[in-house]
Design a protein around this motif. Structure first.
Motif, PDB file in Angstrom:
ATOM      1  N   HIS A  14     -29.853   5.138 -11.020  1.00  0.00           N
ATOM      2  CA  HIS A  14     -29.043   5.887 -10.050  1.00  0.00           C
ATOM      3  C   HIS A  14     -29.725   6.022  -8.692  1.00  0.00           C
ATOM      4  O   HIS A  14     -29.057   6.092  -7.663  1.00  0.00           O
ATOM      5  N   ASP A  59     -23.502  -1.873  -8.738  1.00  0.00           N
ATOM      6  CA  ASP A  59     -23.322  -0.422  -8.813  1.00  0.00           C
ATOM      7  C   ASP A  59     -22.916  -0.022 -10.227  1.00  0.00           C
ATOM      8  O   ASP A  59     -22.102  -0.693 -10.875  1.00  0.00           O
ATOM      9  N   GLY A  60     -23.467   1.085 -10.695  1.00  0.00           N
ATOM     10  CA  GLY A  60     -23.106   1.593 -12.009  1.00  0.00           C
ATOM     11  C   GLY A  60     -23.722   0.766 -13.124  1.00  0.00           C
ATOM     12  O   GLY A  60     -24.650  -0.019 -12.926  1.00  0.00           O
TER      13      GLY A  60
END
Length: 211
Positions: free
Chosen positions: A132, A140-141
């Motif tokens: 994160h 992303d993620g």
């Protein structure tokens, strides 16, 4: 959490890989393809590559035997290979070309994602999931598993959600050929179908709660 890119403008990097065995490092990824699409299924670009085997790796006998029954897929996955390090460098540059959010997606994530993660870690400073608070992330993620998503949308168990178990039109006319770009385009179309169906179900659930 550090957010560096506008996720409202995210593209989904839908990826399919072909390998000569089940174990990254012991076996090699022969080829892979990624198709970048928006949530509604609009294609924004594609990447396709064939890779040289990893040094010290060897094909798995069972996988090799299966490939002999798929001569066209084997030909596509072994024609004009390039050094893996150069391919992955080009892939990272291609992914970075999308300035909005970038979400890796595969069917299933646990297989294709495992291979991309291994190659990214081996040849770059990136990984599929970088945490994160990592800056300058490639993706992303934690990625999107399209097989799990299909199970959730259809209400079927994951083991009954192979491509042959879903309506052919959900794949946009792209046959599952085991050629990476063909399968990636089919899965990219599937993502758009699942997204639309999920949005419809969410709207219906919201309407019931509000009524």
């Amino acid at each position: 959490m550090i957010v560096e890119r506008p996720m409202a403008e995210a593209v989904y990097i839908v990826t399919d890989i072909e390998a000569d065995g089940p174990a990254p490092g012991r076996n090699s990824m022969l080829a892979f393809a990624s198709v970048a699409v928006t949530a509604d299924g609009e294609e924004r670009g594609a990447f396709e590559a064939v890779l040289e085997p990893l040094p010290g790796a060897a094909p798995d006998p069972d996988t090799y035997a299966w490939f002999q029954t798929q001569p066209q897929a084997l030909a596509a996955a072994t024609r004009d290979p390039r050094p893996a390090e150069a391919v992955i460098a080009d892939y990272v540059a291609w992914v970075r070309g999308f300035s909005g959010g970038r979400v890796f997606a595969a069917y299933p994530l646990a297989f294709d994602g495992l291979w991309l993660d291994h190659y990214l870690r081996r040849f770059t400073r990136h990984a599929l999931v970088e945490g994160h608070y990592a800056r300058d992330r490639l993706f992303d993620g934690s990625g999107l598993c399209l097989k799990s998503y299909a199970a959730a949308i259809t209400g079927r168990p994951p083991w009954d959600c192979a491509p042959r178990d879903l309506p052919p039109d959900w794949f946009g006319g792209h046959s599952h050929t085991h050629r990476a770009i063909d399968d990636a385009r089919g899965y990219a179309h599937l993502l758009g179908v699942l997204m639309r169906r999920g949005a419809e179900r969410g709207w219906q659930a919201s309407s019931r709660r509000d009524s």
